[in-house]
Design a protein around this motif. Structure first.
Motif, PDB file in Angstrom:
ATOM      1  N   THR A  32      47.016  43.012  50.929  1.00 37.90           N
ATOM      2  CA  THR A  32      47.330  41.735  50.380  1.00 37.90           C
ATOM      3  C   THR A  32      48.492  41.616  51.630  1.00 37.90           C
ATOM      4  O   THR A  32      49.128  40.457  51.497  1.00 37.90           O
ATOM      5  N   LEU A  80      49.085  41.890  37.009  1.00 35.19           N
ATOM      6  CA  LEU A  80      47.966  40.980  37.314  1.00 35.19           C
ATOM      7  C   LEU A  80      48.620  39.571  37.082  1.00 35.19           C
ATOM      8  O   LEU A  80      48.465  38.559  37.626  1.00 35.19           O
ATOM      9  N   GLU A  83      50.724  38.746  39.950  1.00 34.38           N
ATOM     10  CA  GLU A  83      49.949  38.206  41.326  1.00 34.38           C
ATOM     11  C   GLU A  83      49.593  36.859  40.677  1.00 34.38           C
ATOM     12  O   GLU A  83      49.501  36.100  41.923  1.00 34.38           O
ATOM     13  N   MET A  84      49.061  36.728  39.575  1.00 32.47           N
ATOM     14  CA  MET A  84      48.611  35.236  39.313  1.00 32.47           C
ATOM     15  C   MET A  84      49.411  34.207  39.350  1.00 32.47           C
ATOM     16  O   MET A  84      49.084  33.055  39.749  1.00 32.47           O
ATOM     17  N   THR A  85      50.684  34.643  38.762  1.00 32.64           N
ATOM     18  CA  THR A  85      51.572  33.467  38.461  1.00 32.64           C
ATOM     19  C   THR A  85      52.482  33.197  39.612  1.00 32.64           C
ATOM     20  O   THR A  85      52.950  31.964  39.988  1.00 32.64           O
ATOM     21  N   ARG A  88      49.950  34.852  44.082  1.00 31.25           N
ATOM     22  CA  ARG A  88      48.765  33.928  44.556  1.00 31.25           C
ATOM     23  C   ARG A  88      49.205  32.647  45.300  1.00 31.25           C
ATOM     24  O   ARG A  88      48.662  32.095  46.068  1.00 31.25           O
ATOM     25  N   TYR A  91      50.687  33.241  48.978  1.00 31.11           N
ATOM     26  CA  TYR A  91      50.094  34.022  50.394  1.00 31.11           C
ATOM     27  C   TYR A  91      50.368  33.426  51.732  1.00 31.11           C
ATOM     28  O   TYR A  91      50.195  33.944  52.691  1.00 31.11           O
ATOM     29  N   ALA A 190      40.948  35.658  46.665  1.00 30.85           N
ATOM     30  CA  ALA A 190      41.861  35.614  45.374  1.00 30.85           C
ATOM     31  C   ALA A 190      41.727  36.842  44.471  1.00 30.85           C
ATOM     32  O   ALA A 190      42.470  37.673  43.864  1.00 30.85           O
ATOM     33  N   TRP A 191      40.450  37.063  44.065  1.00 32.08           N
ATOM     34  CA  TRP A 191      40.115  38.051  43.182  1.00 32.08           C
ATOM     35  C   TRP A 191      40.158  39.395  43.734  1.00 32.08           C
ATOM     36  O   TRP A 191      40.751  40.588  43.087  1.00 32.08           O
ATOM     37  N   SER A 194      43.748  40.149  43.725  1.00 23.65           N
ATOM     38  CA  SER A 194      44.350  40.487  42.175  1.00 23.65           C
ATOM     39  C   SER A 194      43.901  41.816  42.010  1.00 23.65           C
ATOM     40  O   SER A 194      44.716  42.553  41.486  1.00 23.65           O
ATOM     41  N   PHE A 197      46.117  44.600  43.640  1.00 29.51           N
ATOM     42  CA  PHE A 197      47.502  44.443  43.028  1.00 29.51           C
ATOM     43  C   PHE A 197      47.308  45.299  41.739  1.00 29.51           C
ATOM     44  O   PHE A 197      48.229  45.933  41.390  1.00 29.51           O
ATOM     45  N   VAL A 198      46.251  44.832  41.006  1.00 26.02           N
ATOM     46  CA  VAL A 198      46.277  45.602  39.431  1.00 26.02           C
ATOM     47  C   VAL A 198      46.360  46.923  39.881  1.00 26.02           C
ATOM     48  O   VAL A 198      46.934  47.719  38.917  1.00 26.02           O
TER      49      VAL A 198
END
Lengths: 618, 404
Positions: A32, A80, A83-85, A88, A91, A190-191, A194, A197-198
Motif C-alpha cells: 500500500t 481492517l 483501512e476501510m474507514t 481507503r 490513497y 481495494a481488497w 485491505s 493491511f489486515v
C-alpha cells in the motif's frame, strides 16, 4: 563457549519478536506504500488483548495459544476497520500523506488503551508448559525463548508459502513490484490493499501477544518498538519479508553481544547498523532499486508567484502578527514565538521535502544542533546572545553538510531513514556524552540577553529571524536554484541529461534546509532558556513531518498552515482530559476533509467562495 | 466590493488573536497555585499523585483555606516535553496568576522548570523529580524539592547493603541521568561503609527498552555476590522475569531502588522476588494517626489504596499550605523566606522540613524487603528512614550548589 551460545539464543529469541512486527510493517508498505506509524499501536493492543483473554480464559496450554491467536485476529479486524474507514479514502492523496492519518490513529489508540486498561503495567502469566528454563551446555535457557526461536522462522515460512503458493500471495508480490500494472490487469486493488493491511496488523498483534510471557504490558509499548521496527524493515529492504528476518537477527544478535563489551551502546546500535548498511547498500540488504517509492509522482504545476490580492492578505497577516504584542498579553507572545519557531522549522523541512523531493524523518538533527551550538557558545565560551544566534546556524549547516553528503546518495524512504539514523546517532551522542553536552540533564540558563529578556522584545527578535528565514526560503524556492531542485525532484534523469549536477544540487538543498532548521533551533533555545536531547529526538522530527504533510506538501504555504494549526490546536487540546484522543480525532477529520492538506483545502474553499479567483496560496 | 472583501479578510486573519487578550485577575478570595506534570506520558505515577494533591486541597479548603482564602490548583499536562512545560509554566504565572508552581516528574522537566523559575523569579516546588542536580549542582534560589532524592534513597539502600557479606557487586540501571546518579551515589556510599567491596559489572539498558535476557546474562557472567538494581516500571518486570527464569537471583542479595513503591511493586504480582532490599512505601501497614486518617480519607474518596505518588502529591500541598501560612502573603520574596527551614509538623509520613542550605526536604522513605504475603506483593520488615540522616550536612550541601 556455552555462555556465548546462550547469548546467541537470547539474541535469536529477541530477533523473532522483532521480526514479527517488522514483517507486518514491510508487507503493508510493500503493497500500500503506507508508512504505518500505527504499527506499534497494533502491537501494543495485541499485547493488551492477549493479556485480557489469557487471564479471562485461564485455560492451560490450549487456552494460552488460543488467546494469542484470538488477540492477533482481533487486531487484524481493527486493522481492517481502520483501512476501510480512513486509509481507503486517502490513497489518492500525495505519497506519505497517509502517515498523518496513522499518526492520528496512534494518538487515539494511546488514550483508548489508557481508558480501557488503566495506567498500571499489567504482568500476564507465563506460557503454560513453557514457564521454566532448560539447561543447554550448562546454561539456563527459558523454554519460551526456544519457542520464540521456532515461531519466527515458522511465520517466515508461512508468509513465504502464502506469497508463493497462493494466488492472493502472487498478487501481493505483483502489487509490491508494480501496483499500477496489477490494477490495469483488472485486480480489485481495494481488497488487495485491505487484505495486506489486515495481514500486517495481524502480524503486529501476534508480535505483541507473544510478548506477554516476557514483559509487562504497558502504555509505552507502542512507541518503544516502532522505531526499531522501521529500522529492521529498512535494513532488510522495503517490502522484503525475508530481508526483515535477516535484519532482525542481525540487530538482535549484535545487541546481545555488544552489551557485554559496551553496555551503553544499546540506545543507538540499531541506527548505527542501519546507517552502515544504507551507506554500503542504498536499498538495504535485500531491497531492489525502485523499492524506495516515495517522491516520484507526476510532476506538479510550476510554482506561481502570488497574485496581488494574496500578497495583500499575506502582508495583512504579517502586520497583524507584528502588532499583536501591543494588544495581547505576554504569554500570548510566548505562544506566538513557539508558533513562529515551529513554522520556520516546518518551512525548512518543506523546502527539503516539497522543493527538493528529499523526505526527512530526522530533520530535528539540524534544529537540535542549532539549539545546542547556541547554548554551548553561551555557557562554555561566554558568547553573548546575538553572536551565538548568528554563528549557531553555521554549525547546523556543517552537520547538514556532513550528513547530507551521505543522504543524497539515496532516495525515497531509504533517504528518509538515513536522515533519521543521523538524527538518532546525534541524539545518542548528546544523550550519552554527559561531560560535554550535559546528557539528558541538558544545558540550563540559556536565556536572552538582559535587553531582550522581556517577552515582547524577544518576540520581535523571533519575528525578525523566523519571518526572515521563511522569506529567504521562499526566495530560494523561486530562484533558479530552487527551480533546478524542483526539476531534479520531478525527473532526475532529465535533469542529468541537461547537465545538472543533481547530487550536488540536492546536497546544497539539504544544507540550506538544515541551516534554516538550525536558525529555528537557535530561536527556540533562547525562548526556553534550556536545551535537552529532546530537541534532536524522533518526536521533534515527526512533529515537523506532520506539520508539513498536514499543511499540504504541494504548496509553499502548506507548512505555514500546518505548523500554525498544529501548535495552536495542541496548545488548546492539552488543557482537556484525554486530549490525545481529541487531537487524533481532529487530525483524522482534517485528513479526510482535505486529502491535499490544509493549504489545498483552503484553496478549494476560497475558490468555492470566490469563483472568479484562482486561489493564491501557491 | 474589493475593499469590503479586504476588510473582511483582514478581520478574519485577526480572528485567532481574540481570546488571547489579558484576562481579568482572579477573584481576591482565592489563591491560585500552578501545577505541571506528565499526566499523559506517565499516568501510572501521575494519576495517584494527582489524587493526592486533590485530596489535600479539598481538606484544606473544607477547613477554611489559608487565612480565609480558598486554594485553587490549575493543573496542566506537560506532554513529557520540557519546552511545553516551560510554555505552560509561563501561562500559569502570567495568565492564571499562579503564585507558585509545583509538580513535574521527569528530571529534565524538573530542571527546565526550575531554570524558568529562576529566570522569572517565581517559587517552584519540585514534587517528584529525583535528580540530585535539582537541589545541588543546578540548584537555585527559587527551587525547592520535596521527594527524597536519588542520592538519599541510594544511601538508604547502601546502609542496608553494607550489612551483607557480599563483596562483589554488579549494577544495572537505566541509561539516563537518574540511573547514572543512583549508581554513583550507591557506589560512593557503600564504599564509605565497606571499603572492601568491589564493583565487577555495570549494565546500562536504555530506559523502557531493556533487552532483559541479554542483560541478565551479562550480569550473571560477572558472578557477583549481590546486585544493585535501578530499573523500574516495565523494565523492572522484564528484568525480574528473565532474571528469575535464568536463576540470576538464586543465592544473591539484591538491593533495588524504588521497587517497594506500590506503583512498581504491585504489577509484579505473584512473581514478586523474595527478600530484595528496597525503598518504597507500604500503605496498608503504616499505623500512625496521621497516616490512618490520610489513608481512610483517600480510600473513601477514590476507592483504592494510596500509592507513593499520592503521598507525594498530598505532602506537596501540605508544604505549600504551610509556606503560605508562614509567609502570610503570596509575594514571592515572602514565600521564599518562608520556605527556608519550613517545617511541616504533621504529615502522613511524619514531620519533615526544608533545609535552608540546599532546599531539599527531609521527607524520608520506607526501607524494607519485598515478599509475597497471601499472594499479594508487599514490603515487610520495613522501617521509616528519615531523610535528614541520609543527606550531607548543610555546610557540605551548600558547597555542592552553584554560587548565587
Amino acid at each position: 563457549m556455552g555462555f556465548y551460545f546462550a547469548q546467541l539464543l537470547t539474541g535469536l529469541a529477541n530477533a523473532s519478536s522483532l521480526f514479527l512486527i517488522a514483517s507486518g510493517l514491510s508487507i503493508i508498505f510493500g503493497v500500500t506504500r503506507i508508512v504505518n506509524f500505527a504499527h506499534g499501536s497494533f502491537y501494543m493492543v495485541g499485547a493488551y488483548l492477549a493479556y485480557t483473554i489469557v487471564t479471562a480464559l485461564n485455560g492451560g496450554i490450549f487456552g494460552f495459544w488460543f488467546s494469542i491467536i484470538a488477540a492477533a485476529a482481533i487486531v487484524g479486524v481493527i486493522g481492517l476497520l481502520i483501512e476501510m474507514t480512513i486509509l481507503r479514502r486517502i490513497y489518492r492523496a500525495p505519497e506519505l500523506f497517509q502517515l498523518v492519518a496513522t499518526f492520528g490513529v496512534v494518538l487515539i489508540f494511546q488514550d483508548a488503551t489508557l481508558a480501557i486498561w488503566g495506567a498500571e503495567d499489567l504482568l500476564g502469566p507465563r506460557a503454560p508448559g513453557l514457564d521454566r528454563a532448560v539447561r543447554i551446555m550448562g546454561e539456563p535457557i527459558p523454554e519460551y525463548d526456544l519457542a520464540l526461536i521456532a515461531i519466527g522462522p515458522a511465520v517466515l515460512a508461512g508468509i513465504w508459502l502464502l506469497f508463493h503458493k497462493t494466488r492472493w500471495g502472487v498478487l501481493v508480490r505483483a502489487a509490491t513490484e508494480d501496483r499500477e500494472m496489477v490494477g490495469a490487469l483488472g485486480v480489485n486493488q481495494a481488497w488487495l490493499f485491505s487484505a495486506a493491511f489486515v495481514l500486517g496488523a495481524f502480524l503486529a498483534g501476534l508480535g505483541g501477544a507473544l510478548q506477554i510471557p516476557r514483559e509487562a504490558v504497558s502504555l509505552q509499548m507502542d512507541l518503544s518498538i516502532i522505531g526499531e521496527a522501521f529500522v529492521v524493515v529498512v535494513i532488510g529492504g522495503m517490502g522484503s519479508v525475508s530481508g526483515a528476518f535477516v535484519a532482525a537477527v542481525l540487530i538482535s544478535v549484535l545487541n546481545a553481544f555488544a552489551i557485554l563489551i559496551f553496555p551503553q551502546i544499546s540506545i543507538v546500535l540499531p541506527f548505527i547498523v542501519m546507517a552502515v548498511v544504507l551507506i554500503l547498500r542504498p536499498y538495504g540488504l535485500f531491497g531492489k532499486p525502485g523499492s524506495e517509492h516515495v517522491g516520484t509522482e507526476e510532476p506538479e504545476q510550476p510554482l506561481k508567484l502570488m497574485s496581488q490580492k494574496s500578497t495583500m492578505v499575506l502582508l495583512a497577516a504579517v502586520m497583524v502578527l507584528a502588532f499583536s504584542p501591543a494588544v495581547t498579553a505576554d504569554f500570548t507572545s510566548i505562544l506566538l514565538v513557539d508558533v513562529m519557531v515551529a513554522t520556520l522549522f516546518a518551512v525548512s523541512l518543506h523546502f527539503m521535502m516539497g522543493i527538493g523531493g528529499m523526505v526527512s524523518f530526522g530533520h530535528a538533527a539540524y534544529f537540535g544542533v542549532g539549539a545546542y551550538a547556541a547554548a554551548m557558545m553561551v555557557k562554555f565560551l561566554g558568547f553573548g546572545m546575538l553572536p551565538a544566534m548568528l554563528l549557531a546556524p553555521f554549525f547546523a549547516a556543517a552537520a547538514a553538510l556532513f550528513f547530507g553528503w551521505f543522504c543524497v546518495r539515496l532516495s525515497g524512504v531509504y533517504l528518509a531513514m538515513l536522515t533519521m539514523a543521523a538524527a538518532q546517532i546525534l541524539w545518542g551522542v548528546t544523550f550519552q556524552w554527559q561531560a560535554f553536552t550535559g546528557g539528558d540533564d541538558g544545558i540550563l540558563g540559556v536565556w536572552p540577553a538582559e535587553w531582550a529578556s522581556s517577552d515582547k522584545v524577544y518576540f520581535y527578535i523571533a519575528f525578525v529571524l523566523c519571518l526572515g528565514g521563511i522569506w529567504f526560503l521562499r526566495r530560494v524556492a523561486h530562484s533558479p536554484f530552487g527551480y533546478t531542485l524542483r526539476g531534479i525532484r520531478d525527473s532526475q534523469t532529465r535533469a542529468e541529461a541537461i547537465g545538472v549536477d543533481t547530487k550536488f544540487h540536492q546536497w546544497m538543498g539539504f544544507v540550506v534546509a538544515g541551516s534554516l532548521a538550525g536558525l529555528a533551533g537557535v530561536v527556540f533555545a533562547f525562548s526556553k532558556g534550556s536545551v535537552f536531547p529532546d530537541t534532536l529526538g524522533i518526536a521533534q522530527s515527526i512533529d515537523g513531518l506532520i506539520m508539513v504533510l498536514l499543511g499540504g506538501i504541494h504548496a509553499l504555504a502548506g507548512p505555514i498552515f500546518g505548523a500554525v494549526a498544529f501548535v495552536m490546536i495542541e496548545d488548546w487540546v492539552t488543557r482537556l482530559d484525554y486530549w490525545r484522543f481529541i487531537f487524533g480525532g481532529i487530525i483524522l477529520v482534517v485528513v479526510l476533509l482535505a486529502p491535499d492538506g490544509i493549504a489545498g483545502g483552503v484553496n478549494r474553499l476560497i475558490r468555492a467562495i470566490l469563483p472568479n479567483q484562482k486561489g493564491g496560496a501557491a | 466590493m474589493t475593499m469590503i472583501r479586504r476588510t473582511v479578510l483582514g478581520a478574519l486573519a485577526a480572528l485567532p488573536l481574540m481570546g488571547f487578550g489579558p484576562q481579568v485577575a482572579q477573584a481576591a478570595d482565592t489563591i491560585v497555585i500552578g501545577e505541571v506534570n506528565s499526566y499523559t506520558r506517565l499516568p501510572a505515577f501521575t494519576e495517584p499523585y494527582k489524587k493526592g494533591w486533590q485530596l489535600a486541597i479539598e481538606q484544606i479548603n473544607a477547613a477554611g483555606g489559608i487565612d480565609g482564602k480558598q486554594l485553587e490548583v490549575i493543573s496542566r499536562d506537560d506532554t513529557g516535553d520540557p519546552a511545553t512545560a516551560i510554555r505552560i509554566a509561563e501561562e500559569l504565572v502570567a495568565k492564571e496568576g499562579a503564585v507558585l508552581i509545583f509538580g513535574t516528574f521527569l528530571s529534565n522537566i524538573g530542571l527546565a522548570v526550575s531554570d524558568f523559575a529562576q529566570q522569572k523569579q517565581v517559587l517552584f516546588l519540585a514534587s517528584e523529580p529525583l535528580s540530585d542536580a535539582i537541589v545541588w549542582s543546578k540548584g537555585n534560589k527559587y527551587t525547592y524539592r520535596l521527594r527524597p532524592s536519588t542520592h538519599m534513597q541510594a544511601a538508604m539502600l547502601a546502609e542496608q547493603a553494607a550489612k551483607l557479606d557480599a563483596v562483589k557487586w554488579a549494577t544495572v540501571a537505566p541509561n539516563y541521568a537518574y540511573g547514572h546518579d543512583a549508581v554513583k551515589a550507591f557506589k560512593s556510599e557503600l564504599s564509605k561503609l565497606r571499603p572492601d567491596v568491589e564493583f565487577v559489572e555495570e549494565q546500562w539498558p536504555p530506559v523502557f527498552k531493556i533487552d532483559a535476557g541479554s542483560t541478565v546474562r551479562a550480569l550473571e557472567a560477572s558472578k557477583p555476590d549481590a546486585i544493585f538494581n535501578v530499573t523500574f516500571g516495565g523494565d523492572l518486570a522484564k528484568f525480574v522475569r528473565e532474571g528469575s527464569l535464568r536463576f540470576l537471583f538464586e543465592d544473591r542479595a539484591v538491593a533495588s531502588l524504588l521497587t517497594g513503591e506500590p506503583e512498581y511493586l504491585h504489577p509484579l504480582g505473584n512473581e514478586t522476588p523474595d527478600g530484595w532490599i528496597v525503598t518504597g512505601y507500604p500503605p496498608a501497614d503504616i499505623d500512625t494517626d496521621s497516616h490512618n486518617a490520610f489513608a481512610k480519607a483517600y480510600t473513601d474518596k477514590f476507592g483504592e489504596a494510596p500509592k507513593t505518588g499520592s503521598i507525594v502529591g498530598y505532602n506537596s500541598v501540605l508544604a505549600i499550605a504551610a509556606a503560605l501560612t508562614k509567609a502570610g502573603s503570596t509575594d514571592t520574596e515572602a514565600l521564599l523566606a518562608a520556605m527556608e527551614g519550613l517545617e511541616v509538623t504533621d504529615s502522613p509520613t511524619g514531620p519533615f522540613m526544608f533545609r535552608a542550605a540546599d532546599h531539599q526536604s527531609t521527607m524520608g522513605a520506607y526501607v524494607g524487603k519485598t515478599a509475597l504475603v497471601d499472594g499479594e506483593p508487599k514490603m515487610v520488615d520495613w522501617t521509616y528512614a528519615d531523610g535528614a540522616a541520609y543527606l550531607p550536612s548543610e555546610e557540605e550541601a551548600a558547597k555542592l550548589r552553584p554560587a548565587e
